[in-house]
Structure formats: C-alpha cells, structure tokens
Design a protein around this motif. Structure first.
Motif, PDB file in Angstrom:
ATOM      1  N   LEU A 262      32.784  49.533  26.308  1.00 39.66           N
ATOM      2  CA  LEU A 262      33.113  48.706  25.143  1.00 39.66           C
ATOM      3  C   LEU A 262      33.899  49.504  24.114  1.00 39.66           C
ATOM      4  O   LEU A 262      34.856  49.001  23.519  1.00 39.66           O
ATOM      5  CB  LEU A 262      31.825  48.165  24.503  1.00 39.66           C
ATOM      6  N   TYR A 263      33.512  50.749  23.907  1.00 41.56           N
ATOM      7  CA  TYR A 263      34.207  51.569  22.924  1.00 41.56           C
ATOM      8  C   TYR A 263      35.565  52.037  23.448  1.00 41.56           C
ATOM      9  O   TYR A 263      36.589  51.892  22.786  1.00 41.56           O
ATOM     10  CB  TYR A 263      33.363  52.785  22.530  1.00 41.56           C
ATOM     11  N   ASP A 264      35.568  52.572  24.657  1.00 37.93           N
ATOM     12  CA  ASP A 264      36.771  53.217  25.182  1.00 37.93           C
ATOM     13  C   ASP A 264      37.880  52.211  25.485  1.00 37.93           C
ATOM     14  O   ASP A 264      39.060  52.522  25.353  1.00 37.93           O
ATOM     15  CB  ASP A 264      36.422  54.006  26.442  1.00 37.93           C
ATOM     16  N   HIS A 265      37.495  50.992  25.923  1.00 38.55           N
ATOM     17  CA  HIS A 265      38.496  50.002  26.306  1.00 38.55           C
ATOM     18  C   HIS A 265      38.746  48.968  25.217  1.00 38.55           C
ATOM     19  O   HIS A 265      39.539  48.043  25.412  1.00 38.55           O
ATOM     20  CB  HIS A 265      38.068  49.281  27.589  1.00 38.55           C
ATOM     21  N   GLN A 266      38.075  49.102  24.081  1.00 40.66           N
ATOM     22  CA  GLN A 266      38.278  48.180  22.972  1.00 40.66           C
ATOM     23  C   GLN A 266      38.183  46.724  23.438  1.00 40.66           C
ATOM     24  O   GLN A 266      39.038  45.889  23.179  1.00 40.66           O
ATOM     25  CB  GLN A 266      39.641  48.433  22.315  1.00 40.66           C
ATOM     26  N   THR A 267      37.107  46.472  24.166  1.00 39.78           N
ATOM     27  CA  THR A 267      36.900  45.172  24.806  1.00 39.78           C
ATOM     28  C   THR A 267      35.895  44.327  24.033  1.00 39.78           C
ATOM     29  O   THR A 267      34.919  44.847  23.509  1.00 39.78           O
ATOM     30  CB  THR A 267      36.379  45.381  26.251  1.00 39.78           C
ATOM     31  N   LYS A 268      36.140  43.043  23.998  1.00 41.49           N
ATOM     32  CA  LYS A 268      35.171  42.135  23.401  1.00 41.49           C
ATOM     33  C   LYS A 268      33.919  42.067  24.254  1.00 41.49           C
ATOM     34  O   LYS A 268      33.969  42.127  25.480  1.00 41.49           O
ATOM     35  CB  LYS A 268      35.765  40.726  23.269  1.00 41.49           C
ATOM     36  N   PHE A 269      32.777  41.912  23.616  1.00 43.87           N
ATOM     37  CA  PHE A 269      31.505  41.905  24.332  1.00 43.87           C
ATOM     38  C   PHE A 269      31.437  40.766  25.346  1.00 43.87           C
ATOM     39  O   PHE A 269      30.983  40.957  26.483  1.00 43.87           O
ATOM     40  CB  PHE A 269      30.335  41.793  23.344  1.00 43.87           C
ATOM     41  N   ASP A 270      31.868  39.560  24.957  1.00 45.38           N
ATOM     42  CA  ASP A 270      31.764  38.407  25.866  1.00 45.38           C
ATOM     43  C   ASP A 270      32.599  38.623  27.125  1.00 45.38           C
ATOM     44  O   ASP A 270      32.183  38.236  28.225  1.00 45.38           O
ATOM     45  CB  ASP A 270      32.198  37.125  25.160  1.00 45.38           C
ATOM     46  N   ASP A 271      33.790  39.214  26.984  1.00 42.04           N
ATOM     47  CA  ASP A 271      34.625  39.475  28.158  1.00 42.04           C
ATOM     48  C   ASP A 271      33.930  40.468  29.102  1.00 42.04           C
ATOM     49  O   ASP A 271      33.936  40.299  30.325  1.00 42.04           O
ATOM     50  CB  ASP A 271      35.974  40.041  27.726  1.00 42.04           C
ATOM     51  N   PHE A 272      33.354  41.511  28.514  1.00 43.28           N
ATOM     52  CA  PHE A 272      32.615  42.488  29.322  1.00 43.28           C
ATOM     53  C   PHE A 272      31.431  41.824  30.015  1.00 43.28           C
ATOM     54  O   PHE A 272      31.205  42.010  31.225  1.00 43.28           O
ATOM     55  CB  PHE A 272      32.120  43.637  28.433  1.00 43.28           C
ATOM     56  N   PHE A 273      30.675  41.041  29.281  1.00 47.27           N
ATOM     57  CA  PHE A 273      29.430  40.474  29.790  1.00 47.27           C
ATOM     58  C   PHE A 273      29.695  39.513  30.947  1.00 47.27           C
ATOM     59  O   PHE A 273      28.957  39.513  31.947  1.00 47.27           O
ATOM     60  CB  PHE A 273      28.692  39.744  28.656  1.00 47.27           C
ATOM     61  N   HIS A 274      30.727  38.697  30.861  1.00 44.37           N
ATOM     62  CA  HIS A 274      31.007  37.701  31.894  1.00 44.37           C
ATOM     63  C   HIS A 274      31.468  38.349  33.205  1.00 44.37           C
ATOM     64  O   HIS A 274      31.278  37.774  34.278  1.00 44.37           O
ATOM     65  CB  HIS A 274      32.061  36.697  31.399  1.00 44.37           C
ATOM     66  N   ARG A 275      32.053  39.519  33.136  1.00 39.97           N
ATOM     67  CA  ARG A 275      32.522  40.199  34.347  1.00 39.97           C
ATOM     68  C   ARG A 275      31.507  41.203  34.891  1.00 39.97           C
ATOM     69  O   ARG A 275      31.657  41.681  36.012  1.00 39.97           O
ATOM     70  CB  ARG A 275      33.834  40.935  34.070  1.00 39.97           C
ATOM     71  N   ALA A 276      30.495  41.549  34.111  1.00 36.72           N
ATOM     72  CA  ALA A 276      29.607  42.669  34.447  1.00 36.72           C
ATOM     73  C   ALA A 276      28.922  42.508  35.805  1.00 36.72           C
ATOM     74  O   ALA A 276      28.759  43.482  36.550  1.00 36.72           O
ATOM     75  CB  ALA A 276      28.556  42.837  33.358  1.00 36.72           C
ATOM     76  N   SER A 277      28.532  41.283  36.175  1.00 43.16           N
ATOM     77  CA  SER A 277      27.774  41.058  37.412  1.00 43.16           C
ATOM     78  C   SER A 277      28.658  40.713  38.592  1.00 43.16           C
ATOM     79  O   SER A 277      28.159  40.266  39.631  1.00 43.16           O
ATOM     80  CB  SER A 277      26.751  39.929  37.188  1.00 43.16           C
TER      81      SER A 277
END
Length: 553
Positions: A262-277
C-alpha cells in the motif's frame, strides 16, 4: 523535483527505505511490533540456569526477528552467544551423526574464539553423543565466563534426516537434565527455533522435542495491526483495518506485505483488497505454495472442500489435521478445525484447483499411510531382532507402565568391541554374520516374555528389562558378556593393538530407574550410554552399572 502525493491516496509521509517483508527485521527496524508478553517472557527465560526454550510457529510468523532480539538481549547481559543456523550446513554434514556433531562442535568452537581441540575428545568407541558431551563439558563450557546462550535456528531442517534428529534432540534433552545437578551445564541456555511446516512423518503428531518453555508465536491482534499501520504512516480507517485483519487473520507476514504494498505502490485500499485473494493480488505466490502442497496429497482435497463450505469448525481425522495445521492453513477450536483466515476460503473457492478424486484413490492413500505406520514396528532385517523404532515404542510403553506400578525399569546398552576393525579385517559379509550370531547369543539369555532385545544401530544393541533393578540387570549383563565370548569368533585384533581380545567380545552399560515424572526416558538411556563408555574406557569386555541410576527393587 519530487512529485507531489495525490490527496486521495491513503498514506502520508515517505519513509525512505522500506524493510523487505520476506526478511527478518533488523534490530534497529522501526517496523518491529512487540507481542506482549512474548518478548519479556523470552528475555526472562534465558536468565534461568540450564534453561531450554523452544520458539515455534508456521513460516513467516516472526520467529527470526524475535530470535535476533533475544540474542541481542543476551549480549547486553554479558552472555557468550552462539547462533547455529542449519541453513548454513552443507548437505554432506547430514550424512552421518559423526559428521553432524563434529560440525556442530567446530562451529561453536569457532564462534566462541576458542582453540580447536575436538580430536582429543572424540572416540568412535564411545560414540558420537558421548564424545560431543565430553567436548562441551570438559573443554568448551569451562572456558566460558558466565552464562552461555546457544541458539539453534531452523531446527525443522533436521527433521528431513531422521538419523540426525533422533540422536541430536535426545542429546540436547540430556544436556538440559544434567543441569539439574551440574554447575557446568547450568551455564548453558538453549534456544531452539523451528517452523511447524515440515511434515516429519505420519506417525509423529507433535514436536519430537517437548522440553522446556514453549514460545508459540501468535498472530497480531487488531490493535497490533493498527500499530503497524502507524509505523508505515498509513491512514487507514478502523473499518479497513478490520477488513484486512479478517482477510489474513492477523498473520504478521501477510499484514507486513499488505502495508508494504500500500505504501510503496501508492495504491488505494479497495483496489488492493479486491485483488488480494486472486492470482492478480500480492499474495499470489504465497497462496500458490499451499495449492501445490495440497495437490500432492489427494486425501486432503475433500477435507479442503468441506472446510471451504463449512460455516463452523469441523472434526477432521488426525493425520490430515496435523498436516494442515502444521502448514498454517487451518487452526484448531476445541478439537475441531476451521480455515485460518478468509484469504484461503476466498482464494480456494474461486480457483478450480480441486479435481474430483475417486474414493478408491483416497482409500489407497490411506492404506499406504497405514502400511507405513505398520512398517515402523518390524524387526531388524539383518539380525531378526527388534529394530530401533520398535524399541522406542516399547521403551515408552514400559516406562509408562513401570511408572504406574512404581517398579524399576532397567536398560542395557551393548557395543561389540573393535567391530570396525573386525569389518576391515574380514569384510562386511563376515561382519553381518558376526552381528547375527551376537544377536542370537544375547537373545538366548533373555528369559522373560517382556524382555526386549533390539538392534539400535550398527554394532550397538539395547536390552529393555521391565521390573528389573540394578542387581538383576547386572546378572543378565554378565551372562551376555560370557555368551558372546563363548561364541569364540576370532576378533582379528592384532596383539599390537590389544593382546587381551583374541575373540569377539562385548562391552555393556547398565542403568536402572523407577520411572516418574521427575525424569524423561532419555535420561535412562544416556545414563546407560555413559556407563558403556566407562566399560570401554576400563578395557572393554565388561559391564558397568551407572553410578547415576541404580534403583533396587
């Protein structure tokens, strides 16, 4: 010119160089999160004379990071410290117990800055464990001023080499038990660090080394997840922290990886969360490893399908539960099991990795597992007496039985004198015949149905005598010594080496004890082994009763 950070991104100030989530956190890392009372408990434990501590958890739970801080704390107290990392050992080191224990002694000697003197203490006639013990007790530890912290990292690697860990772990247990009455061994404080993710064998459902204090690393709490988010300077809402904790279950590595991304890629949490699994998420490689492990064991497929669909904890047959819990994909709840976190449920629900396994394949796999367990109790192929596995099973059973009855249990450890020289002189085929005849001679002098003779390894035999005190065991040992000598097998020992042994003889160590919770069975074995060494030292062809254990019945 630095690029401005868009206001919609959920992080604040740059941190500079971020720690790699795959590596242990350095001592000066700002990203280490304490898990009270784990650290304080560990620091206090190493101050106890002769203590043993085990740090265990699945992979990437923070064992190495805690280990580094433990060593640093010991250094701050003025302790001598040595770290033995089994990842550093060449594969050839694990070929034999001799190579392994000599490598251990050499490594410890070098790290302590003490002159190398192993050859003066190593004697193949008394065995590797006794030689190693003597080297530590008579040479290394006396030269150390103050407490000595000895840390073994990645002990789980030894489980791939049964001949090594079946000697090494009981040796550590013996060292610990000697500290109860030896000021030398009270200097030593042992720490064992190992992962639970090594599937040792189907018959083992717990750690083979259960001495000392266990530090079982827990997952991060919700509060600790928030603390780590602050360290990464991420401005996440309480709802986002809760969603992340539910997704990965507070697993330290998975939390670190999420915040790092999240920090290194300056990514929104929702975008990260939806792809995580999914296979597009940051956990792809981590999850694929579980997929490979499960695919290798078809009997787990149906169990995983049931766990994915279940809304509550399920009862699972023990072998599969042990394996899945060891790799960290399930957790127990009152003898029932459920998936460790939602990440596994979502990933394995959408990824079509579970083929329909015919019940016949599942049954065949279980039959192979059962056959494997049965093979553990077969006799030694060469001598036709009990093998080592059967002895260990009988030893445990008789120990428990004698403890209940408050009756003595005697152990005789036998070693054929100059057997290596016999093999060198007459060849290995003749050596096999010699072993068979000696085994028959020993067996002939055991009269009771519960007396057990087993080949322990090489030219070494053990005799288990329930309801036998020291006097009775010495009577049996005397008969064994005479019976072997009366075989009149030419020893091949030159007179220049030893003129007193023209025929094959045997040396014996004896110990007898009334089992109780105050002792571990391995204590009796090590006492008999030490007595065997005394017999060898005194000239061979004799029996010696342990001075430490000799209970009269």
């Amino acid at each position: 010119m630095d690029q401005a950070i868009p206001p919609e991104l959920e992080f604040s100030n740059p941190l500079g160089c971020l720690p790699c989530p795959d590596s242990p956190l350095s001592l000066d890392s700002a990203f280490y999160v304490e898990r009270p009372p784990i650290e304080i408990r560990a620091y206090q434990q190493i101050t106890q004379p002769g203590s043993v501590m085990r740090i265990k958890a699945p992979r990437k739970m923070g064992k190495s990071s805690l280990m580094l801080r433990l060593i640093n704390h010991a250094n701050s107290l003025g302790y001598s410290t040595v770290l033995i990392d089994f990842h550093q050992a060449d594969l050839g080191i694990f070929e034999s117990s001799t190579k392994f224990l000599r490598w251990l002694c050499s490594n410890v000697t070098r790290q302590l800055g003490i002159a190398y003197n192993i050859n003066d203490y190593w004697d193949e006639d008394i065995g590797d464990k006794v030689s190693c013990t003597m080297y530590f007790e008579e040479y290394l530890i006396p030269q150390i001023n103050g407490p000595f912290l000895l840390v073994f990292n990645e002990v789980n690697l030894l489980f791939e080499y049964p001949k090594i860990f079946m000697n090494f772990l009981p040796l550590l247990r013996f060292w610990h038990e000697k500290s109860a009455h030896s000021t030398i061994w009270q200097k030593l404080r042992l720490v064992l660090v190992h992962s639970t993710e090594v599937y040792v064998s189907l018959g083992i459902n717990q750690s083979p080394f259960n001495v000392g204090v266990l530090i079982d690393l827990p997952e991060f709490t919700h509060q600790q997840v928030g603390e780590l988010a602050d360290k990464y300077q991420l401005t996440l809402t309480e709802n986002q922290l809760h969603k992340l904790t539910c997704l990965v279950g507070g697993h330290p590595y998975l939390i670190h990886l999420a915040f790092h991304y999240l920090y290194d890629h300056q990514t929104k949490f929702d975008d990260f969360f939806h792809r995580a699994s999914t296979d597009a998420g940051i956990y792809k490689n981590y999850l694929k490893r579980f997929w490979i492990l499960i695919q290798k064991k078809p009997q787990l497929v149906e169990i995983m399908q049931q766990l994915i669909a279940a809304k509550k904890a399920l009862k699972i047959e023990p072998i599969s539960a042990y394996y899945l819990e060891s790799i960290g994909i399930i957790k127990s709840l009152n003898n029932h099991y459920l998936l460790a976190c939602d990440l596994y449920r979502v990933y394995f629900s959408y990824k079509p990795i579970f083929p329909q396994v015919p019940s016949s394949i599942y049954i065949e796999q279980l039959e192979r597992d059962n056959q494997y367990l049965s093979n553990l109790v077969y006799v030694d192929e060469l001598t036709k007496v009990a093998n080592r596995s059967q002895f260990q099973k009988a030893f445990k059973m008789e120990w428990e039985c004698m403890a209940i009855k408050h009756n003595p249990l005697a152990l005789i450890v036998c070693d054929i004198d100059y057997f290596k020289l016999y093999n060198d002189t007459f060849g290995h085929l003749a050596g096999d015949v010699c072993l068979q005849k000696v085994a028959q001679a020993i067996q002939h002098n055991l009269q009771r149905p519960n007396d057990l003779l087993a080949r322990y390894g090489g030219e070494e035999f053990v005799v288990l005598l329930p309801q036998t005190d020291g006097k009775g065991a010495m009577f049996v040992a005397a008969k064994i010594c005479l019976a072997v000598k009366e075989l009149a097998i030419a020893s091949g020992v030159p007179k220049s080496v030893d003129s007193q042994h023209p025929v094959v003889t045997i040396s014996i160590g004896i110990a007898s004890i009334i089992p109780s919770s105050d002792y571990h069975p391995e204590t009796l074995f090590m006492a008999a082994d030490q007595a065997l060494y005394e017999s060898k030292k005194a000239g061979r062809d004799r029996y010696t009763m342990s001075s430490e254990f000799n209970f009269k019945y």
